[in-house]
Design a protein around this motif. Sequence first.
Motif, mmCIF file in Angstrom:
data_model
loop_
_atom_site.group_PDB
_atom_site.id
_atom_site.type_symbol
_atom_site.label_atom_id
_atom_site.label_comp_id
_atom_site.label_asym_id
_atom_site.label_seq_id
_atom_site.Cartn_x
_atom_site.Cartn_y
_atom_site.Cartn_z
ATOM 1 N N VAL A 215 -7.261 -7.837 2.198
ATOM 2 C CA VAL A 215 -6.691 -7.132 1.180
ATOM 3 C C VAL A 215 -7.396 -6.648 -0.287
ATOM 4 O O VAL A 215 -7.083 -5.816 -1.035
ATOM 5 C CB VAL A 215 -5.528 -7.922 0.960
ATOM 6 C CG1 VAL A 215 -4.517 -7.674 -0.382
ATOM 7 C CG2 VAL A 215 -4.632 -8.348 2.062
ATOM 8 N N ASP B 152 -10.252 -5.580 0.046
ATOM 9 C CA ASP B 152 -11.058 -4.359 0.128
ATOM 10 C C ASP B 152 -9.915 -3.152 -0.003
ATOM 11 O O ASP B 152 -10.328 -2.000 -0.542
ATOM 12 C CB ASP B 152 -11.433 -4.166 1.706
ATOM 13 C CG ASP B 152 -12.800 -5.117 1.814
ATOM 14 O OD1 ASP B 152 -13.112 -5.689 0.927
ATOM 15 O OD2 ASP B 152 -13.137 -5.340 3.055
ATOM 16 N N TYR B 153 -8.666 -3.338 0.444
ATOM 17 C CA TYR B 153 -7.554 -2.430 0.316
ATOM 18 C C TYR B 153 -7.568 -2.162 -1.373
ATOM 19 O O TYR B 153 -7.529 -1.016 -1.582
ATOM 20 C CB TYR B 153 -6.327 -3.119 0.977
ATOM 21 C CG TYR B 153 -5.261 -1.965 0.767
ATOM 22 C CD1 TYR B 153 -5.141 -1.030 1.800
ATOM 23 C CD2 TYR B 153 -4.038 -2.085 0.024
ATOM 24 C CE1 TYR B 153 -4.180 0.026 1.668
ATOM 25 C CE2 TYR B 153 -3.138 -1.392 0.050
ATOM 26 C CZ TYR B 153 -3.119 -0.194 0.846
ATOM 27 O OH TYR B 153 -1.958 0.514 0.737
ATOM 28 N N ALA C 286 -10.191 -0.020 -2.563
ATOM 29 C CA ALA C 286 -10.168 1.317 -2.212
ATOM 30 C C ALA C 286 -8.943 2.048 -3.157
ATOM 31 O O ALA C 286 -9.110 3.137 -3.526
ATOM 32 C CB ALA C 286 -9.750 1.223 -0.498
#
Lengths: 333, 333
Positions: free
Chosen positions: A120, A122-123, A126
């Motif tokens: 999450v 990483d999400y 991004a």
Amino acid sequence: MGVNENVQKPLDQLSAALAPEMDAVNALIRQRMSSRHAPRIPEVTAHLIEAGGKRLRPMLTLAAAKLLGYDGPYHIHFAASVEFIHTATLLHDDVVDESSQRRGRPTANLLWDNKSSVLVGDYLFARSFQLMVEPDNMRALEILANASATIAEGEVLQLSAAQDLRTDEDVYLQVVRGKTAALFSAATEVGGVVAAAPADQVKALFDYGDALGIAFQIVDDLLDYGGATQTIGKNVGDDFRERKLTLPVIKAIARANAEERAFWTRTIEKGDQRDGDLEQALSLLARHGAMQDARNDALKWAGTAKSALQVLPAHPIREMLNDLADFVVSRVA
Amino acid sequence: MGVNENVQKPLDQLSAALAPEMDAVNALIRQRMSSRHAPRIPEVTAHLIEAGGKRLRPMLTLAAAKLLGYDGPYHIHFAASVEFIHTATLLHDDVVDESSQRRGRPTANLLWDNKSSVLVGDYLFARSFQLMVEPDNMRALEILANASATIAEGEVLQLSAAQDLRTDEDVYLQVVRGKTAALFSAATEVGGVVAAAPADQVKALFDYGDALGIAFQIVDDLLDYGGATQTIGKNVGDDFRERKLTLPVIKAIARANAEERAFWTRTIEKGDQRDGDLEQALSLLARHGAMQDARNDALKWAGTAKSALQVLPAHPIREMLNDLADFVVSRVA
């Protein structure tokens, strides 16, 4: 208590002055933390992002842009990006530090698992770059990409430096500029860039955020040993138990005799801690004036932050940022 | 052996045709994986990035740009960005999957620790966005930001879907588009964008990468159960032991009777695996033709990839990409 009432004013003033913008940032955050396919993403994110954080970093972006006369819409995007980067690093930090509490609540890695916190995070990272694409301002995007690299670099450096007695004040500053100040300075700088401010003003905003972030971290270090006056509540000694070389300890080690050095080697480097060690550490910090010196460093950085503001145009928000620098160090003043 | 000699040709041909560009990509990767302050960053990165990966994804970017007549310099930056994103996701995947081997070597999380893998992954991710800033091409940057979000989303979705017997082929495709195909399609699409190709060619490159990535993942799933013909070496049954609902298993479950369903519930959902279960799983896959059907799906996706290429101008590299699609599925053909 009287002190606390007083000193919270700058943050409250900023919140009030930027209320419509912060509402827009919060709406954008809620919209972009969603996921069409993976409901766990908004669950984990909401747990952290709605836990009552002060939104200090996105507020800095909004404040910088507004004080330079920018009235939107893209400071909203960059402020939300800054908060996403901050949230992503908190999720990953709690995995790295094996933390179980954050903002008074169980951490996401405890409630869900490390996997969810890593992915999450990483999400959100991004997502923050997706948000940055929309304003079509490559310079602002570059600032936040650079800050993201500096943050991760500071955290990796801390992995090796935190328990190494050779860590001096230069390395400490490097770590702090990474793990804390980089996002403060990027938040203010990007506010200036989105407002298309002249170079000297953008530089002043960077310098303000940088110095404010360093002061903020030194104060955090001090509070962990009870503050310079040992009056302000917070669990004392967490950093000591986690064997972190923070500024007061670095100062005490620089002035340690052989016996004291052996104490720090055993407790911090080797992690062999016994009953009474925290008290001994506090007494060594006091003996060498390490707390007072670190406090003076924090005040000096707050002064640097306030000086930087002088380049900027007179504006009520400039005064609030000035008071914010005092507020940050008031907890140990 | 004869088969293997044959089928490696497309990758070798691409490597040869793109040798100077790949050298530039590798030099840029080495330059940008450095860190002034944290030597652990290049150590961890080098362990993974120099372990002999095939650099398939950055090669796709170079191939797409070159076949459209672009001769630089910015396809090098985007190819290196793609490899950094790939490396960051591998570092984080190994933490999430608690893996101990990757490319035949111990994983970074085993050699160093989970902390280093999480933070160095974050660093490489940030570095990839720094690299993307330089070409000043916001559309290309957006494609890779979107792909990064899709990858993380696919991985989070997989956390919940992998052991849930309700996962059907639609959810499977969603996960695979995220965790595998998103970076393939972004790699090819960004090559077209940097070459300023017309929209229909950019779309064709996306479709090629998307279909190639899906075929690639289905083949990986098949090989984990020994391949359709059970002749190609690889440790059989890792996905079964890790309770992953891959395509052959999803197909077998869709056709399972009550007793077979109970078997999958016990072994995959509950993780209660006993001696002989892998053999029983293989026999159920065979009984329902699940391996053959998944193999046909992989061939169909390879066909989709090849069809997409027809929109692109005739070029030796186009033929190599065509052969690459055949090569990917040749391991189970």
